[in-house]
Every structure is written in C-alpha cells, then in structure tokens.
Write a protein that holds these residues in place. Structure first.
Motif, PDB file in Angstrom:
ATOM      1  N   ARG A   1     -13.034  10.877   1.504  1.00  0.00           N
ATOM      2  CA  ARG A   1     -11.782  10.509   0.823  1.00  0.00           C
ATOM      3  C   ARG A   1     -11.429   9.042   1.062  1.00  0.00           C
ATOM      4  NH1 ARG A   1     -10.567  15.720   2.541  1.00  0.00           N
ATOM      5  NH2 ARG A   1      -9.513  14.984   4.415  1.00  0.00           N
ATOM      6  N   LEU A   2     -11.642   8.583   2.298  1.00  0.00           N
ATOM      7  CA  LEU A   2     -11.336   7.198   2.614  1.00  0.00           C
ATOM      8  C   LEU A   2     -12.291   6.249   1.884  1.00  0.00           C
ATOM      9  CD1 LEU A   2      -9.614   5.211   4.190  1.00  0.00           C
ATOM     10  CD2 LEU A   2     -11.035   5.652   6.194  1.00  0.00           C
ATOM     11  N   ILE A   3     -13.560   6.610   1.847  1.00  0.00           N
ATOM     12  CA  ILE A   3     -14.536   5.798   1.094  1.00  0.00           C
ATOM     13  C   ILE A   3     -14.140   5.763  -0.380  1.00  0.00           C
ATOM     14  CG2 ILE A   3     -16.939   5.674   0.304  1.00  0.00           C
ATOM     15  CD1 ILE A   3     -17.694   6.854   3.124  1.00  0.00           C
ATOM     16  N   ASP A   4     -13.764   6.913  -0.938  1.00  0.00           N
ATOM     17  CA  ASP A   4     -13.328   6.955  -2.341  1.00  0.00           C
ATOM     18  C   ASP A   4     -12.166   5.991  -2.574  1.00  0.00           C
ATOM     19  OD1 ASP A   4     -15.184   8.923  -2.972  1.00  0.00           O
ATOM     20  OD2 ASP A   4     -13.731  10.573  -2.859  1.00  0.00           O
ATOM     21  N   ARG A   5     -11.190   6.015  -1.671  1.00  0.00           N
ATOM     22  CA  ARG A   5     -10.016   5.143  -1.804  1.00  0.00           C
ATOM     23  C   ARG A   5     -10.418   3.674  -1.758  1.00  0.00           C
ATOM     24  NH1 ARG A   5      -4.412   4.437  -0.302  1.00  0.00           N
ATOM     25  NH2 ARG A   5      -4.083   2.331  -1.021  1.00  0.00           N
ATOM     26  N   LEU A   6     -11.284   3.315  -0.794  1.00  0.00           N
ATOM     27  CA  LEU A   6     -11.701   1.915  -0.661  1.00  0.00           C
ATOM     28  C   LEU A   6     -12.622   1.490  -1.811  1.00  0.00           C
ATOM     29  CD1 LEU A   6     -12.100   1.809   3.216  1.00  0.00           C
ATOM     30  CD2 LEU A   6     -10.325   0.702   1.850  1.00  0.00           C
TER      31      LEU A   6
ATOM     32  N   ASN B   1      -1.833  -5.327   4.410  1.00  0.00           N
ATOM     33  CA  ASN B   1      -1.750  -4.047   3.691  1.00  0.00           C
ATOM     34  C   ASN B   1      -2.976  -3.171   3.918  1.00  0.00           C
ATOM     35  OD1 ASN B   1       0.829  -4.522   2.512  1.00  0.00           O
ATOM     36  ND2 ASN B   1      -0.146  -5.881   1.031  1.00  0.00           N
ATOM     37  N   VAL B   2      -3.392  -3.093   5.171  1.00  0.00           N
ATOM     38  CA  VAL B   2      -4.556  -2.292   5.552  1.00  0.00           C
ATOM     39  C   VAL B   2      -4.137  -1.352   6.679  1.00  0.00           C
ATOM     40  CG1 VAL B   2      -6.913  -2.381   6.446  1.00  0.00           C
ATOM     41  CG2 VAL B   2      -6.106  -4.181   4.944  1.00  0.00           C
ATOM     42  N   THR B   3      -4.507  -0.088   6.567  1.00  0.00           N
ATOM     43  CA  THR B   3      -4.210   0.878   7.615  1.00  0.00           C
ATOM     44  C   THR B   3      -5.313   0.869   8.675  1.00  0.00           C
ATOM     45  OG1 THR B   3      -5.409   2.711   6.595  1.00  0.00           O
ATOM     46  CG2 THR B   3      -3.089   2.389   5.931  1.00  0.00           C
ATOM     47  N   ARG B   4      -5.035   1.509   9.798  1.00  0.00           N
ATOM     48  CA  ARG B   4      -6.037   1.619  10.872  1.00  0.00           C
ATOM     49  C   ARG B   4      -7.317   2.280  10.349  1.00  0.00           C
ATOM     50  NH1 ARG B   4      -4.104   4.892  15.757  1.00  0.00           N
ATOM     51  NH2 ARG B   4      -2.820   3.048  15.978  1.00  0.00           N
ATOM     52  N   SER B   5      -7.174   3.358   9.619  1.00  0.00           N
ATOM     53  CA  SER B   5      -8.355   4.052   9.088  1.00  0.00           C
ATOM     54  C   SER B   5      -9.154   3.139   8.166  1.00  0.00           C
ATOM     55  CB  SER B   5      -7.933   5.309   8.325  1.00  0.00           C
ATOM     56  OG  SER B   5      -7.323   6.225   9.177  1.00  0.00           O
TER      57      SER B   5
END
Length: 150
Positions: free
Chosen positions: A75-80, A39-43
């Motif tokens: 945004r990606l850091i926020d999500r992670l 459940n991990v995307t490329r990004s």
C-alpha cells in the motif's frame, strides 16, 4: 525530579535497555518533526531510504527490511508510486515479481532527507570521536544480532 535511568536498584542491563528505547523514540520523533516540513511521513521516508539503498528490491524484501507486513509495504509503495516518487518495473529473472525503484522526481526529496539526517547525526554524536562511534556501532550490532535471533 528523579531520573529513571539512574535508579541504582535496577540492573545496568535494564537501565541500558530503557535508555535505548527512549533514545530510539527521541531520534524518530526529532527527525519526524524536521521532515514534516517536506510533507513526508515516517513510513514514507523510511520506504524511500530503503529503496534508495537497495534499488530493484521486491515488495517482499522491502517489507522485511522495514519489518512490516507485505500488504502494508504494498500500500505504501502504491501511494509513493501515485505520488511519482517510486516506480515498479518488471524483473527479468522473475516475471511474477516487480522491482521497486526511485524516480528522478524523488531525487530532490532524497537530497533534502539526507541533509536532515546528516544534521541530526552531527547533533546526536557531538563530542564523540570517530573511534567512539565505531565502538558504539559494534556494540549496537551485537545487540541487534542478539535481539534478532529472538
């Protein structure tokens, strides 16, 4: 069916460039399929890998490594961070910037990603000696430098 990479009417440089493009896509797509079960995307896996290699980097530095906008990286850091895989900490040398680190919760995922990467590398370089892989890496580094200079 004709192999588009064996067209002798094209220059070797053109054929090599096309082959690199296709190989890069195949490697990414194959790895994406394998990590989909996690459940991990490329990004996401790319971000996790960069932070694991360069802990304490700023959002700006991470964005540069991943060749993405600083806003997209944020945004990606926020999500992670919301997922508990990354955390931001204040930097002692610059209170305006925040350093990004993996959390302990990310360690099992990083271990699984590493195992999948090793499996993919074995498949990709099957039949190559260590010396051949080193030589290829040298060539790829030269290509990277040429492309990176613009």
């Amino acid at each position: 069916m004709k192999n588009p990479f064996d067209d002798q009417h094209e220059s070797p440089k053109r054929r090599a460039g096309l082959r690199l493009t296709v190989i890069a896509r195949l490697v990414r797509n194959n790895f994406d399929r394998k990590v989909a079960a996690l459940n991990v995307t490329r990004s996401q896996w790319a971000m996790i890998a960069v932070v694991a290699r360069c802990p304490g980097s700023t959002q700006r530095t991470i964005a540069e490594y991943l060749q993405m906008s600083e806003a997209s990286a944020g945004r990606l850091i926020d999500r992670l961070c919301a997922d508990g895989l990354l955390e931001r900490r204040e930097r002692r040398d610059d209170r305006r910037a925040r350093a990004v680190y993996l959390t302990r919760q990310a360690e099992p995922l990083l271990t699984k990603l590493g195992a999948l990467a090793t499996e993919s590398e074995h498949r990709m370089f099957n039949g190559f000696s260590d010396a051949e892989v080193e030589q290829l890496l040298s060539f790829l580094n030269r290509i990277y430098e040429s492309v990176n200079r613009g």
